[in-house]
Write a protein that holds these residues in place. Structure first.
Motif, PDB file in Angstrom:
ATOM      1  N   GLN A  99       8.657 -38.588  62.238  1.00 15.26           N
ATOM      2  CA  GLN A  99       9.384 -39.789  62.644  1.00 15.26           C
ATOM      3  C   GLN A  99      10.855 -39.632  62.284  1.00 15.26           C
ATOM      4  OE1 GLN A  99       7.409 -43.425  61.265  1.00 15.26           O
ATOM      5  NE2 GLN A  99       5.450 -42.335  61.200  1.00 15.26           N
ATOM      6  N   THR A 100      11.727 -39.823  63.279  1.00 16.25           N
ATOM      7  CA  THR A 100      13.164 -39.686  63.080  1.00 16.25           C
ATOM      8  C   THR A 100      13.854 -40.925  63.617  1.00 16.25           C
ATOM      9  OG1 THR A 100      13.017 -37.278  63.318  1.00 16.25           O
ATOM     10  CG2 THR A 100      15.201 -38.282  63.526  1.00 16.25           C
ATOM     11  N   TYR A 101      14.492 -41.669  62.724  1.00 14.75           N
ATOM     12  CA  TYR A 101      15.226 -42.871  63.097  1.00 14.75           C
ATOM     13  C   TYR A 101      16.714 -42.553  62.914  1.00 14.75           C
ATOM     14  CZ  TYR A 101      10.561 -44.791  62.384  1.00 14.75           C
ATOM     15  OH  TYR A 101       9.204 -45.021  62.441  1.00 14.75           O
ATOM     16  N   ASN A 102      17.396 -42.268  64.009  1.00 20.27           N
ATOM     17  CA  ASN A 102      18.804 -41.882  63.928  1.00 20.27           C
ATOM     18  C   ASN A 102      19.747 -43.069  63.851  1.00 20.27           C
ATOM     19  OD1 ASN A 102      18.771 -38.897  64.114  1.00 20.27           O
ATOM     20  ND2 ASN A 102      17.736 -39.280  66.067  1.00 20.27           N
ATOM     21  N   ASP A 103      19.247 -44.268  64.128  1.00 15.30           N
ATOM     22  CA  ASP A 103      20.080 -45.468  64.110  1.00 15.30           C
ATOM     23  C   ASP A 103      19.811 -46.284  62.847  1.00 15.30           C
ATOM     24  OD1 ASP A 103      17.494 -46.069  64.841  1.00 15.30           O
ATOM     25  OD2 ASP A 103      18.024 -47.227  66.616  1.00 15.30           O
ATOM     26  N   ASP A 104      20.521 -47.396  62.701  1.00 18.12           N
ATOM     27  CA  ASP A 104      20.242 -48.325  61.600  1.00 18.12           C
ATOM     28  C   ASP A 104      18.848 -48.914  61.777  1.00 18.12           C
ATOM     29  OD1 ASP A 104      22.838 -48.271  60.252  1.00 18.12           O
ATOM     30  OD2 ASP A 104      23.601 -49.281  62.035  1.00 18.12           O
ATOM     31  N   THR A 114       4.311 -49.771  56.742  1.00 20.53           N
ATOM     32  CA  THR A 114       3.823 -48.497  56.239  1.00 20.53           C
ATOM     33  C   THR A 114       3.999 -47.438  57.318  1.00 20.53           C
ATOM     34  OG1 THR A 114       2.195 -49.544  54.796  1.00 20.53           O
ATOM     35  CG2 THR A 114       1.832 -47.233  55.345  1.00 20.53           C
ATOM     36  N   LEU A 115       4.767 -46.400  56.985  1.00 23.18           N
ATOM     37  CA  LEU A 115       4.946 -45.259  57.870  1.00 23.18           C
ATOM     38  C   LEU A 115       4.068 -44.127  57.355  1.00 23.18           C
ATOM     39  CD1 LEU A 115       8.841 -45.304  58.271  1.00 23.18           C
ATOM     40  CD2 LEU A 115       7.126 -46.582  59.561  1.00 23.18           C
ATOM     41  N   THR A 116       3.229 -43.588  58.231  1.00 19.06           N
ATOM     42  CA  THR A 116       2.282 -42.553  57.828  1.00 19.06           C
ATOM     43  C   THR A 116       2.422 -41.344  58.733  1.00 19.06           C
ATOM     44  OG1 THR A 116       0.694 -44.180  57.002  1.00 19.06           O
ATOM     45  CG2 THR A 116      -0.167 -41.991  57.509  1.00 19.06           C
ATOM     46  N   ALA A 161       1.592 -28.591  57.693  1.00 17.77           N
ATOM     47  CA  ALA A 161       2.666 -28.741  56.718  1.00 17.77           C
ATOM     48  C   ALA A 161       3.203 -30.156  56.806  1.00 17.77           C
ATOM     49  CB  ALA A 161       3.791 -27.745  56.991  1.00 17.77           C
ATOM     50  N   GLY A 162       3.558 -30.702  55.649  1.00 16.09           N
ATOM     51  CA  GLY A 162       4.078 -32.061  55.640  1.00 16.09           C
ATOM     52  C   GLY A 162       5.399 -32.153  56.373  1.00 16.09           C
ATOM     53  N   LYS A 163       5.533 -33.154  57.215  1.00 16.08           N
ATOM     54  CA  LYS A 163       6.769 -33.356  57.959  1.00 16.08           C
ATOM     55  C   LYS A 163       7.485 -34.577  57.404  1.00 16.08           C
ATOM     56  CE  LYS A 163       5.916 -29.918  60.626  1.00 16.08           C
ATOM     57  NZ  LYS A 163       6.729 -28.699  60.593  1.00 16.08           N
ATOM     58  N   PRO A 164       8.814 -34.512  57.323  1.00 17.30           N
ATOM     59  CA  PRO A 164       9.537 -35.609  56.694  1.00 17.30           C
ATOM     60  C   PRO A 164       9.745 -36.795  57.617  1.00 17.30           C
ATOM     61  CG  PRO A 164      11.058 -33.933  57.427  1.00 17.30           C
ATOM     62  CD  PRO A 164       9.676 -33.404  57.703  1.00 17.30           C
ATOM     63  N   PHE A 165      10.036 -37.930  56.982  1.00 17.55           N
ATOM     64  CA  PHE A 165      10.612 -39.067  57.688  1.00 17.55           C
ATOM     65  C   PHE A 165      12.120 -38.951  57.518  1.00 17.55           C
ATOM     66  CE2 PHE A 165       6.488 -40.934  56.156  1.00 17.55           C
ATOM     67  CZ  PHE A 165       5.874 -40.921  57.390  1.00 17.55           C
ATOM     68  N   ALA A 166      12.870 -39.067  58.599  1.00 21.39           N
ATOM     69  CA  ALA A 166      14.321 -38.944  58.535  1.00 21.39           C
ATOM     70  C   ALA A 166      14.965 -40.248  58.987  1.00 21.39           C
ATOM     71  CB  ALA A 166      14.795 -37.788  59.402  1.00 21.39           C
ATOM     72  N   THR A 219       6.700 -48.556  52.834  1.00 20.02           N
ATOM     73  CA  THR A 219       5.865 -47.530  52.208  1.00 20.02           C
ATOM     74  C   THR A 219       5.839 -46.298  53.097  1.00 20.02           C
ATOM     75  OG1 THR A 219       4.467 -49.225  51.199  1.00 20.02           O
ATOM     76  CG2 THR A 219       3.572 -46.999  51.315  1.00 20.02           C
ATOM     77  N   LEU A 220       6.082 -45.116  52.500  1.00 22.21           N
ATOM     78  CA  LEU A 220       6.075 -43.856  53.233  1.00 22.21           C
ATOM     79  C   LEU A 220       4.908 -43.007  52.748  1.00 22.21           C
ATOM     80  CD1 LEU A 220       9.886 -42.940  53.116  1.00 22.21           C
ATOM     81  CD2 LEU A 220       8.684 -44.436  54.729  1.00 22.21           C
ATOM     82  N   ASN A 221       4.014 -42.637  53.660  1.00 23.03           N
ATOM     83  CA  ASN A 221       2.870 -41.790  53.326  1.00 23.03           C
ATOM     84  C   ASN A 221       2.990 -40.457  54.047  1.00 23.03           C
ATOM     85  OD1 ASN A 221       1.654 -43.823  51.783  1.00 23.03           O
ATOM     86  ND2 ASN A 221       0.586 -44.679  53.561  1.00 23.03           N
ATOM     87  N   ASN A 222       3.414 -39.444  53.320  1.00 22.39           N
ATOM     88  CA  ASN A 222       3.454 -38.085  53.853  1.00 22.39           C
ATOM     89  C   ASN A 222       3.687 -37.127  52.694  1.00 22.39           C
ATOM     90  OD1 ASN A 222       6.212 -38.682  53.399  1.00 22.39           O
ATOM     91  ND2 ASN A 222       6.821 -37.113  54.852  1.00 22.39           N
ATOM     92  N   SER A 223       3.566 -35.826  52.957  1.00 26.13           N
ATOM     93  CA  SER A 223       3.734 -34.855  51.890  1.00 26.13           C
ATOM     94  C   SER A 223       5.018 -34.052  52.032  1.00 26.13           C
ATOM     95  CB  SER A 223       2.531 -33.895  51.866  1.00 26.13           C
ATOM     96  OG  SER A 223       2.425 -33.219  53.110  1.00 26.13           O
TER      97      SER A 223
END
Length: 305
Positions: free
Chosen positions: A242-247, A255-257, A263-268, A285-289
């Protein structure tokens, strides 16, 4: 009631039936009143309708398209077989409403389409890819199926549940708000969803529950509002997340999962993250590795809980 033309066919007056199926067909070859080998165009400038349970079927089995310049109404199903070209604002009302091919305007950013379907509204191809619509709206009953990109100059408002049957980009070229008011679900986890607008992108329902998206991305312009509580993505081992480039504005506890495959992918988060109102104490809440990235201030304007 049935009308059939081999070659171009134009209906300039309103046509309606009571309780009976209304079928209008154009064909490149054969039929009545047309020349063999012509690219037939069906042109409808008057309102088309069938009251009661009668269906409306508009077919161009040639290459000229179906030009719609007015409302189409049915108590039953409405079916467009062939490319649809809007020549005016149109509201299509029925039970199941289906578009078998592309939907475009005549002049970019000028024609608006509203679909009020109590059943499934199915777009089997792109919308506005050649000539953008001014806006697209669906009502809150039934559901909508998207099978390609949607391009408008103004707003896109999906008030019903949306199923994404192909990787899809929703674009507003002139800062229109893009609102997904209910749930958004892919048919398989290989689908991606991208939203591009300098206006407000709003997710009012859960995204990716049951089946997760491969990725969700918003562009850098505008603002994204998360109000649906849950967003789920997965990965292919090499891409996803998940990539949120805006505000980003958190308008409900969220909850973002990310469901890890290899491989764990980031939230950006490319810009700021804030709650919608002071004192709401929204929880994110962020659920990822993976390693998450916050490139802007979190809670600087309205703090999270």
């Amino acid at each position: 009631m049935a009308f059939k033309a081999g070659g171009d066919g134009t209906i300039s007056e309103s046509v309606s039936t009571v309780g009976a199926t209304l079928s209008i067909t154009a064909s490149d070859a054969g039929g009545v009143g047309g020349a063999t080998g012509t690219a037939a165009t069906m042109t409808l400038t008057g309102a088309i309708g069938s009251s009661g349970s009668g269906a409306v079927t508009l077919v161009n089995d040639g290459s000229g398209g179906i030009k719609v310049g007015n409302n189409v109404t049915s108590g039953g199903n409405v079916t467009f077989t062939g490319a649809v070209i809007l020549t005016g604002n149109a509201t299509v009302t029925g039970n199941a409403v289906s578009f078998s091919s592309t939907v475009n305007g005549t002049t970019a950013g000028t024609q608006a389409l509203t679909v009020n379907g109590s059943g499934a509204t199915t777009f089997s191809s792109t919308i506005g890819a050649t000539t953008s619509l001014s806006s697209l709206t669906t009502d809150s009953t039934g559901s909508t199926v998207l099978t390609g990109n949607v391009t408008t100059s103004g707003a896109q408002t999906f008030n019903d549940a949306v199923t994404v049957n192909a990787s899809t980009t929703l674009t507003s070229s002139s800062s229109g708000n893009i609102t997904l008011a209910s749930t958004v679900t892919p048919d398989t986890s290989a689908r991606t969803l991208t939203v591009n607008t300098a206006g407000v992108t709003k997710f009012g329902g859960a995204v990716g529950t049951g089946t997760a998206f491969l990725s969700l991305t918003t562009d850098a312009a505008g603002t994204t509002v998360l109000q649906g509580g849950t967003i789920r993505t997965t990965d292919s081992g090499t891409s996803g997340g998940q990539t949120y480039n805006d505000d980003v504005v958190i308008a409900a506890d969220t909850t973002l999962t990310h469901v890890q495959v290899l491989a764990g992918k980031p939230f950006a988060f490319g810009k700021t993250v804030n709650a919608d109102l002071a004192g709401n104490n929204r929880v994110l809440t962020l659920n990822n590795s993976g390693t998450n990235t916050f490139s802007g201030i979190v809670g600087g304007t309205q703090r999270l809980g």
